[in-house]
Scaffold this active site. Structure first.
Site: not given
Length: 182
Positions: A126, A129, A140, A143, A149-150, A168
């Site tokens: 859910h 990114y 796992n 959510a 990463n940048y 989550s």
């Protein structure tokens, strides 16, 4: 007329189409047996679909390889992805170039994956990114998880080892490694 001829050719090869008049090929496709297409599916570039693949309505595939039994649920967009057998993608998922998913992976609604590998049986279900990540088997991802990463100059990778559980709302600021079973 040309699009209908292509749809008819796929149906003669064993594909099922809910409405062949609402199907669009903009390149080439190789299909296995018992492949099914819902309405408004677009195939761009070169795609290869294994046996028993199901493509949901309003989905777009560009230069993808889908193993046997893969299900792409409605409104998903895939580009340059390689998906292992029996994976479930979507609805409303986006797989960007250099995405490799192992067998039995689940990618859920409103999930985006880019330049990442997910091992067998891993799940990102859910609103998440995952970019520039190496994810092991049976992981796992909860959510609302984001791999950050940048840093404004460089992109770094995130590693989630086999059996890791990410709760989550987690922001994983790369470079970071979550070890096996953590």
């Amino acid at each position: 007329v040309y699009q209908r001829l292509q749809a008819d050719s796929l149906m003669r090869a064993g594909a099922t189409m809910i409405d062949p008049n609402r199907f669009d090929i903009r390149g080439t496709v190789i299909i296995g047996m018992d492949v099914s297409f819902d309405i408004n599916v677009i195939l761009e570039g070169h795609n290869q679909l294994g046996n028993g693949v199901k493509i949901g309505s309003n989905s777009v595939l560009k230069n993808c390889f889908l193993g046997d039994g893969v299900e792409i649920r409605a409104n998903s967009i895939l580009e340059g992805a390689e998906i292992g057998a029996n994976a479930i993608i979507g609805p409303f998922a986006r797989l960007r170039p250099h995405t490799k998913l192992g067998a039995n992976v689940h990618i859920g609604n409103f999930v985006e994956i880019k330049n990442s590998t997910l091992g067998e049986g891993s799940k990102v279900n859910h609103l998440s990114y995952v970019g520039d990540a190496d994810i092991g088997a049976q992981v796992n991802v909860g959510a609302g998880t984001i791999t950050c990463n940048y840093d404004g100059v460089n992109k770094s990778r995130t590693t989630l080892e086999t059996g890791a559980f990410i709760g989550s709302g987690t922001m994983l600021v790369a470079p970071v490694t979550v070890e096996a079973g953590a």
